[in-house]
Write a protein that holds these residues in place. Structure first.
Motif, short mmCIF file in Angstrom:
data_model
loop_
_atom_site.label_atom_id
_atom_site.label_comp_id
_atom_site.label_asym_id
_atom_site.label_seq_id
_atom_site.Cartn_x
_atom_site.Cartn_y
_atom_site.Cartn_z
N HIS A 46 3.32 0.35 -13.45
CA HIS A 46 4.23 0.40 -12.31
C HIS A 46 5.01 -0.92 -12.30
O HIS A 46 4.70 -1.86 -13.04
CB HIS A 46 3.46 0.56 -10.99
CG HIS A 46 2.80 1.90 -10.84
ND1 HIS A 46 3.52 3.05 -10.61
CD2 HIS A 46 1.50 2.27 -10.87
CE1 HIS A 46 2.69 4.07 -10.51
NE2 HIS A 46 1.46 3.63 -10.67
N LEU A 47 6.02 -0.99 -11.47
CA LEU A 47 6.86 -2.19 -11.43
C LEU A 47 6.05 -3.44 -11.14
O LEU A 47 6.28 -4.50 -11.73
CB LEU A 47 7.97 -2.01 -10.38
CG LEU A 47 8.94 -3.18 -10.23
CD1 LEU A 47 9.75 -3.36 -11.52
CD2 LEU A 47 9.87 -2.97 -9.04
N LEU A 48 5.07 -3.35 -10.21
CA LEU A 48 4.32 -4.53 -9.76
C LEU A 48 2.86 -4.49 -10.23
O LEU A 48 1.98 -5.03 -9.57
CB LEU A 48 4.38 -4.63 -8.23
CG LEU A 48 5.77 -4.67 -7.61
CD1 LEU A 48 5.66 -4.78 -6.08
CD2 LEU A 48 6.59 -5.83 -8.16
N SER A 49 2.61 -3.87 -11.37
CA SER A 49 1.23 -3.66 -11.81
C SER A 49 0.41 -4.94 -11.94
O SER A 49 -0.80 -4.94 -11.67
CB SER A 49 1.22 -2.93 -13.16
OG SER A 49 1.65 -1.60 -13.02
N LEU A 50 1.02 -6.05 -12.35
CA LEU A 50 0.26 -7.27 -12.61
C LEU A 50 0.47 -8.35 -11.55
O LEU A 50 0.00 -9.47 -11.72
CB LEU A 50 0.64 -7.84 -13.99
CG LEU A 50 0.29 -6.97 -15.19
CD1 LEU A 50 0.71 -7.66 -16.48
CD2 LEU A 50 -1.21 -6.66 -15.23
N VAL A 51 1.14 -8.01 -10.45
CA VAL A 51 1.32 -9.00 -9.39
C VAL A 51 -0.03 -9.27 -8.74
O VAL A 51 -0.71 -8.35 -8.30
CB VAL A 51 2.33 -8.48 -8.34
CG1 VAL A 51 2.45 -9.48 -7.19
CG2 VAL A 51 3.69 -8.27 -8.99
N PRO A 52 -0.47 -10.53 -8.68
CA PRO A 52 -1.80 -10.83 -8.14
C PRO A 52 -1.86 -10.63 -6.63
O PRO A 52 -0.85 -10.71 -5.93
CB PRO A 52 -2.01 -12.30 -8.51
CG PRO A 52 -0.64 -12.86 -8.63
CD PRO A 52 0.21 -11.74 -9.16
N GLY A 53 -3.07 -10.38 -6.13
CA GLY A 53 -3.28 -10.19 -4.69
C GLY A 53 -3.67 -8.77 -4.38
O GLY A 53 -3.06 -7.82 -4.88
N GLU A 54 -4.67 -8.62 -3.55
CA GLU A 54 -5.20 -7.29 -3.23
C GLU A 54 -4.16 -6.36 -2.62
O GLU A 54 -4.12 -5.16 -2.96
CB GLU A 54 -6.40 -7.42 -2.29
CG GLU A 54 -7.21 -6.15 -2.16
CD GLU A 54 -7.80 -5.69 -3.49
OE1 GLU A 54 -7.92 -4.46 -3.70
OE2 GLU A 54 -8.13 -6.56 -4.33
N PRO A 55 -3.29 -6.81 -1.69
CA PRO A 55 -2.31 -5.88 -1.11
C PRO A 55 -1.40 -5.24 -2.15
O PRO A 55 -0.98 -4.10 -1.98
CB PRO A 55 -1.50 -6.78 -0.15
CG PRO A 55 -2.42 -7.91 0.18
CD PRO A 55 -3.21 -8.15 -1.07
N TRP A 56 -1.09 -5.95 -3.24
CA TRP A 56 -0.19 -5.42 -4.26
C TRP A 56 -0.87 -4.38 -5.13
O TRP A 56 -0.19 -3.65 -5.86
CB TRP A 56 0.35 -6.55 -5.13
CG TRP A 56 1.06 -7.60 -4.34
CD1 TRP A 56 0.60 -8.84 -4.02
CD2 TRP A 56 2.36 -7.50 -3.75
NE1 TRP A 56 1.52 -9.53 -3.28
CE2 TRP A 56 2.63 -8.73 -3.09
CE3 TRP A 56 3.34 -6.50 -3.71
CZ2 TRP A 56 3.81 -8.96 -2.42
CZ3 TRP A 56 4.52 -6.73 -3.05
CH2 TRP A 56 4.75 -7.94 -2.40
N ARG A 57 -2.20 -4.31 -5.07
CA ARG A 57 -2.91 -3.34 -5.90
C ARG A 57 -3.01 -1.97 -5.25
O ARG A 57 -3.46 -1.01 -5.89
CB ARG A 57 -4.32 -3.87 -6.22
CG ARG A 57 -4.28 -5.19 -6.97
CD ARG A 57 -5.67 -5.64 -7.38
NE ARG A 57 -5.64 -6.98 -7.96
CZ ARG A 57 -5.28 -7.24 -9.20
NH1 ARG A 57 -4.95 -6.25 -10.00
NH2 ARG A 57 -5.27 -8.48 -9.67
N ASP A 58 -2.62 -1.88 -4.00
CA ASP A 58 -2.60 -0.59 -3.30
C ASP A 58 -1.59 0.33 -3.98
O ASP A 58 -0.43 -0.04 -4.17
CB ASP A 58 -2.23 -0.80 -1.84
CG ASP A 58 -2.39 0.46 -1.00
OD1 ASP A 58 -2.29 1.57 -1.56
OD2 ASP A 58 -2.60 0.33 0.22
N ILE A 59 -2.01 1.54 -4.36
CA ILE A 59 -1.12 2.44 -5.08
C ILE A 59 0.10 2.80 -4.25
O ILE A 59 1.18 3.05 -4.79
CB ILE A 59 -1.89 3.72 -5.50
CG1 ILE A 59 -1.03 4.57 -6.45
CG2 ILE A 59 -2.30 4.53 -4.29
CD1 ILE A 59 -0.63 3.88 -7.72
N LYS A 60 -0.03 2.81 -2.92
CA LYS A 60 1.13 3.12 -2.07
C LYS A 60 2.18 2.01 -2.18
O LYS A 60 3.38 2.28 -2.17
CB LYS A 60 0.68 3.32 -0.62
CG LYS A 60 -0.19 4.53 -0.39
CD LYS A 60 -0.53 4.70 1.07
CE LYS A 60 -1.35 5.97 1.31
NZ LYS A 60 -2.64 5.92 0.65
#
Length: 264
Positions: A46-60
């Motif tokens: 996805h566009l932000l697949s490797l951005v660190p931080g738990e909120p960014w890992r939400d599939i939504k």
């Protein structure tokens, strides 16, 4: 109708407009190609697949970012088509300029994507499920970046039209088809956007939500647009029997309305 001469001073502004049209359409096609193949078909990132931080890992959040990315590509494509229309008088005889600038736009998109978003910002890589992501980055960089820039240079060195109106129409059609395909629903999206007809009562809305076993994620203040978490997509047809006029779980619709809700 006589062929347009590229040396004619009066057509130079039209050719520049045609060049910008091709470049913007090439950039849009690069984005649509990336979104269709890598985000949806292969699902490599996805566009932000490797951005660190738990909120960014939400599939939504990931789908929201993909949706906003597709919106940007739509905007670029619309501007490109508008410029193509403005330069329509020279489009047939200047199709070499159009195709060269389109190849350049496509290649530049992939070069910038690799250099900025893969290596500098590290938002994602081409493939995340591999032990050697740099190989896939470089392969994509060369095949869809440098090779298309070289193709643009080769086309620009030639003279005379290539395919006339046919090549111009083909490019425009590719953009018009690529946009909707890029907005097809991602397979891992459970969010469904529901747009209800004016006059639909709250009782009808909640009856529809119950009918699909939906969980409310967000609702517009006017009560006409709802974001639902629906696990079984085969049930969504029931929403039309309760006042809905559009039900969509495309990345574009999800991204658009979730962005609106975040700002509201």
């Amino acid at each position: 109708m006589n062929a347009v001469r590229h040396s004619d001073v009066s057509v130079i502004p039209h050719l520049r407009t045609l060049g910008w049209a091709g470049f913007l359409l090439g950039v849009a096609m690069g984005g649509f190609f990336d979104g269709i193949l890598l985000h949806q078909v292969l699902q490599w990132h996805h566009l932000l697949s490797l951005v660190p931080g738990e909120p960014w890992r939400d599939i939504k959040v990931q789908i929201l970012a993909d949706g906003l990315f597709h919106m940007l590509m739509y905007l670029i494509a619309v501007i490109g088509l508008w410029k193509l229309w403005k330069a329509r008088e020279v489009a047939a005889s200047g199709d070499r300029v159009l195709l060269a600038s389109s190849a350049l736009g496509f290649g530049v998109f992939n070069i910038v994507d690799a250099a900025v978003f893969h290596w500098i910002l590290r938002f994602h890589r081409i493939r995340l499920d591999t032990d050697n992501p740099l190989f896939w980055d470089l392969l994509w960089f060369v095949v869809f970046g440098l090779a298309f820039v070289a193709l643009a240079w080769w086309l620009q060195r030639g003279s005379g039209p290539i395919g006339g109106k046919a090549s111009t129409a083909t490019l425009a059609l590719a953009v018009l088809v690529g946009g909707p395909v890029a907005a097809l629903p991602p397979q891992d999206a459970d969010t469904v956007m529901v747009f209800f007809k004016p006059g639909t009562t709250p009782a009808q809305v909640f009856a529809g939500i119950d009918a699909v076993d939906g969980r409310i994620l967000w609702a517009a203040p006017q009560g006409d647009v709802w974001a639902l978490d629906v696990r079984d997509k085969s049930k969504t047809a029931a929403l039309y029997r309760h006042g809905a006029f559009l039900v969509s779980n495309s990345a574009l619709a999800v991204g658009c309305v979730k962005w609106t809700s975040a700002r509201g």
